[in-house]
Design a protein around this motif. Structure first.
Motif, mmCIF file in Angstrom:
data_model
loop_
_atom_site.group_PDB
_atom_site.id
_atom_site.type_symbol
_atom_site.label_atom_id
_atom_site.label_comp_id
_atom_site.label_asym_id
_atom_site.label_seq_id
_atom_site.Cartn_x
_atom_site.Cartn_y
_atom_site.Cartn_z
ATOM 1 N N ALA A 41 0.824 -1.206 0.000
ATOM 2 C CA ALA A 41 0.000 0.000 0.000
ATOM 3 C C ALA A 41 0.861 1.259 0.000
ATOM 4 C CB ALA A 41 -0.932 -0.001 1.207
ATOM 5 N N ALA A 42 2.064 1.169 0.567
ATOM 6 C CA ALA A 42 2.969 2.319 0.596
ATOM 7 C C ALA A 42 3.769 2.472 -0.686
ATOM 8 C CB ALA A 42 3.919 2.195 1.787
ATOM 9 N N GLY A 43 3.612 1.527 -1.630
ATOM 10 C CA GLY A 43 4.301 1.630 -2.907
ATOM 11 C C GLY A 43 5.624 0.908 -2.992
ATOM 12 N N ALA A 232 -9.344 6.197 10.991
ATOM 13 C CA ALA A 232 -8.651 6.158 9.699
ATOM 14 C C ALA A 232 -9.586 5.716 8.586
ATOM 15 C CB ALA A 232 -7.451 5.213 9.790
ATOM 16 N N LEU A 233 -10.436 4.737 8.842
ATOM 17 C CA LEU A 233 -11.376 4.270 7.820
ATOM 18 C C LEU A 233 -12.386 5.354 7.465
ATOM 19 C CD1 LEU A 233 -12.029 0.610 9.027
ATOM 20 C CD2 LEU A 233 -10.591 1.376 7.121
ATOM 21 N N VAL A 234 -12.844 6.096 8.470
ATOM 22 C CA VAL A 234 -13.776 7.193 8.201
ATOM 23 C C VAL A 234 -13.100 8.271 7.359
ATOM 24 C CG1 VAL A 234 -15.107 9.058 9.255
ATOM 25 C CG2 VAL A 234 -15.193 6.763 10.241
ATOM 26 N N VAL A 235 -11.864 8.608 7.718
ATOM 27 C CA VAL A 235 -11.130 9.621 6.958
ATOM 28 C C VAL A 235 -10.907 9.160 5.525
ATOM 29 C CG1 VAL A 235 -8.919 10.811 6.760
ATOM 30 C CG2 VAL A 235 -10.033 10.618 8.984
ATOM 31 N N ARG A 239 -12.343 11.414 2.664
ATOM 32 C CA ARG A 239 -11.333 12.301 2.072
ATOM 33 C C ARG A 239 -10.419 11.601 1.067
ATOM 34 N NH1 ARG A 239 -9.249 15.796 7.358
ATOM 35 N NH2 ARG A 239 -11.331 16.402 8.109
ATOM 36 N N GLY A 240 -10.609 10.321 0.862
ATOM 37 C CA GLY A 240 -9.764 9.594 -0.081
ATOM 38 C C GLY A 240 -8.453 9.151 0.529
ATOM 39 N N HIS A 241 -7.437 8.980 -0.321
ATOM 40 C CA HIS A 241 -6.109 8.510 0.093
ATOM 41 C C HIS A 241 -6.205 7.128 0.744
ATOM 42 C CE1 HIS A 241 -4.694 12.562 -0.740
ATOM 43 N NE2 HIS A 241 -5.604 13.037 0.103
ATOM 44 N N ALA A 242 -6.923 6.220 0.110
ATOM 45 C CA ALA A 242 -7.153 4.901 0.689
ATOM 46 C C ALA A 242 -5.858 4.118 0.845
ATOM 47 C CB ALA A 242 -8.152 4.114 -0.165
ATOM 48 N N ALA A 243 -4.972 4.178 -0.160
ATOM 49 C CA ALA A 243 -3.729 3.411 -0.089
ATOM 50 C C ALA A 243 -2.841 3.890 1.052
ATOM 51 C CB ALA A 243 -2.970 3.517 -1.416
ATOM 52 N N GLU A 244 -2.694 5.213 1.196
ATOM 53 C CA GLU A 244 -1.879 5.743 2.280
ATOM 54 C C GLU A 244 -2.460 5.380 3.638
ATOM 55 O OE1 GLU A 244 -2.947 7.298 -0.310
ATOM 56 O OE2 GLU A 244 -1.350 8.432 -1.292
ATOM 57 N N ALA A 247 -1.718 1.792 4.430
ATOM 58 C CA ALA A 247 -0.316 1.632 4.833
ATOM 59 C C ALA A 247 -0.110 2.023 6.291
ATOM 60 C CB ALA A 247 0.583 2.469 3.920
ATOM 61 N N VAL A 248 -0.736 3.111 6.717
ATOM 62 C CA VAL A 248 -0.617 3.542 8.111
ATOM 63 C C VAL A 248 -1.237 2.506 9.035
ATOM 64 C CG1 VAL A 248 -1.360 5.264 9.787
ATOM 65 C CG2 VAL A 248 -0.512 5.986 7.560
ATOM 66 N N ILE A 249 -2.405 1.981 8.681
ATOM 67 C CA ILE A 249 -3.074 0.987 9.526
ATOM 68 C C ILE A 249 -2.218 -0.257 9.682
ATOM 69 C CG2 ILE A 249 -5.056 -0.584 9.656
ATOM 70 C CD1 ILE A 249 -6.743 1.600 8.373
ATOM 71 N N LEU A 250 -1.644 -0.737 8.586
ATOM 72 C CA LEU A 250 -0.942 -2.013 8.601
ATOM 73 C C LEU A 250 0.502 -1.915 9.073
ATOM 74 C CD1 LEU A 250 -2.283 -3.539 5.267
ATOM 75 C CD2 LEU A 250 -2.942 -4.141 7.602
ATOM 76 N N LEU A 251 1.047 -0.713 9.129
ATOM 77 C CA LEU A 251 2.438 -0.564 9.551
ATOM 78 C C LEU A 251 2.590 0.239 10.838
ATOM 79 C CD1 LEU A 251 4.180 0.137 6.109
ATOM 80 C CD2 LEU A 251 4.148 -2.007 7.395
ATOM 81 N N GLY A 252 1.837 1.320 11.007
ATOM 82 C CA GLY A 252 2.141 2.221 12.107
ATOM 83 C C GLY A 252 0.986 2.731 12.932
ATOM 84 N N MET A 253 -0.182 2.066 12.904
ATOM 85 C CA MET A 253 -1.299 2.587 13.687
ATOM 86 C C MET A 253 -1.006 2.614 15.188
ATOM 87 S SD MET A 253 -4.123 4.068 13.766
ATOM 88 C CE MET A 253 -4.615 3.996 12.049
ATOM 89 N N PRO A 254 -0.425 1.557 15.793
ATOM 90 C CA PRO A 254 -0.089 1.679 17.220
ATOM 91 C C PRO A 254 0.939 2.773 17.493
ATOM 92 C CG PRO A 254 -0.136 -0.622 16.564
ATOM 93 C CD PRO A 254 -0.216 0.187 15.304
ATOM 94 N N ASN A 255 1.898 2.979 16.579
ATOM 95 C CA ASN A 255 2.860 4.070 16.767
ATOM 96 C C ASN A 255 2.143 5.395 16.951
ATOM 97 O OD1 ASN A 255 4.074 1.898 14.924
ATOM 98 N ND2 ASN A 255 5.898 3.007 15.541
#
Length: 426
Positions: A41-43, A232-235, A239-244, A247-255
């Motif tokens: 998702a982050a490319g 994040a899902l609501v945003v 507002r779009g930016h689904a891929a970004e 990526a945040v959910i799967l890599l850095g949401m707890p951070n």
């Protein structure tokens, strides 16, 4: 042979080497899948030289505390320097949950276990874990060639023969050490959280005070992550930016969310973001971190950008009070309110200490030619984020005392005598 002896041997057989293999493989596969999806998702799937699998391996290694070393080479007339310290806590969390579930599964329906039996089961997992981690560490290495783009930098590159490269390798010995330390922490927390897991007889007297508090802290951390995922899902939907967002959910949401937890307590983090680097966080946090050489990140500085940040205090108070209520409800009725307050304060302080240690971020990359500084632009950048540790721990102690006492008062109608022991008195 008696029926009791045969039953004990059957229980022992259920956590032999085969089950240990399934536990370790299950955890590693879950972590690799989450890391791969997040990087995709982050490319990162477009990286050259089929580097994607190696980057996934490096992500899993860093998720368990492994050490990745960055290196650079730009020819005789140029120099590179790079460094990276970050833990993708989404991958870490998934691995811990799967590993903990596999560790507990063969121990179900037991009242008490021997220390030797428990240590033997943990040792089987540890041996296989180290072997798997060694394989990942050896696979996590790659070198990339950087493009100088067009214009002056490209002309300098052609003139001086500069062809910058950057790569990463795994420092094997520290990776194995910290990976084993991570595994030990996961297994200890798993035993502390699970009310039904058997313990050696000598440790049973500690479970009434430790297990309710440990369960409440894990529930608190998971609640913050779930809340962050929902936001994040609501945003993403509005507002779009689904891929970004994925990526945040799967890599850095707890951070992001555990950082928010500490800031809501009143803690202060210091950091800087410059160059092409960025952090997986809302715009207001990024703006504060780019505002000066060393920016201060707390409720006050964030509220200068957006006054709605003060709602973090309300969210923190509600979730901490809920955690204190859960802790008190799972504790024996004989536990006094001041004891609940002390248990909550210690547990929250340790939790915040853990967040401050694993939530630090630092990254730097720079290219210099003929000894003249970093060239900047897309070829240089710097970011770091670190907490003011002991003030954060002190604030956690204060919040824990207050919410622990109030939670104990709220839980009085639902507490039962011996509630904490119901999971093992069978």
């Amino acid at each position: 042979m008696s029926l009791r002896t045969r039953s004990d041997q059957a229980v022992l057989a259920r956590h032999g080497w085969l089950h240990a293999v399934a536990t370790v493989l299950g955890a590693l596969i879950a972590m690799a899948v989450v890391a791969a999806l997040g990087l995709w998702a982050a490319g990162a799937a477009d990286l050259p030289d089929n580097a994607f699998p190696r980057v996934v391996a490096a992500t899993v290694v860093t998720a368990v505390g492994g050490t990745i070393e960055l290196s650079g080479n730009a020819g005789g007339l140029a120099d590179t320097n790079a460094g990276l310290t970050v833990i993708p806590l989404s991958v870490t969390l998934v691995g811990a949950l799967v590993l903990g579930a596999g560790f507990l599964r063969p121990l179900r329906h037991r009242a008490v276990t021997g220390a030797g039996e428990l240590a033997g089961w943990a040792a089987r997992i540890a041996v296989l874990w180290l072997l798997a981690l060694l394989g990942l560490a050896l696979a996590a290495r790659q070198t990339f060639q950087l493009s100088l783009g067009e214009g002056t930098l490209s002309d300098l590159g052609e003139l001086f023969g500069v062809s910058p490269e950057v790569g990463f390798t795994t420092d094997v010995i520290p990776t194995l050490f910290f990976g084993l330390l991570w595994l030990a922490g996961v297994l200890v927390v798993t035993l502390a959280v699970s009310r039904g897991a058997p313990l050696p007889a000598r440790l049973l007297r500690f479970q009434a005070s430790v297990r309710p508090a440990a369960y409440a802290m894990v529930a608190l951390l998971l609640a913050y992550v779930v809340l962050g995922v929902l936001i994040a899902l609501v945003v993403a939907a509005t507002r779009g930016h689904a891929a970004e967002t994925l990526a945040v959910i799967l890599l850095g949401m707890p951070n992001l969310m555990w950082l928010t937890l500490t800031i809501g307590l009143g803690a202060t983090w210091n950091g800087r973001v410059e160059g092409p680097f960025g952090l997986p966080m809302p715009r207001v946090l990024d703006e504060v971190l780019r505002s000066s050489d060393t920016a201060t990140l707390n409720l006050s500085t964030l509220a200068e950008q957006d006054g709605r940040v003060w709602w973090l205090l309300v969210v923190n108070a509600v979730l901490l009070l809920a955690a204190a209520f859960v802790m008190a409800a799972r504790s024996p009725a004989r536990t006094r309110a001041w004891q609940h307050a002390v248990h909550m304060a210690v547990a929250l302080a340790l939790t915040v200490l853990m967040i401050c240690l694993v939530g630090r971020i630092s990254a730097h990359y720079g290219l210099s030619v003929l000894g003249i500084g970093d060239l900047g632009g897309d070829l240089g950048g710097d970011l770091f984020l670190k907490p003011e540790l002991w003030s954060a721990v002190g604030l956690a102690l204060l919040w824990g005392l207050v919410t622990g006492f109030l939670g104990a008062l709220l839980a009085r109608p639902v507490r039962r005598r011996g509630a904490a022991g119901n999971g093992w008195k069978r």
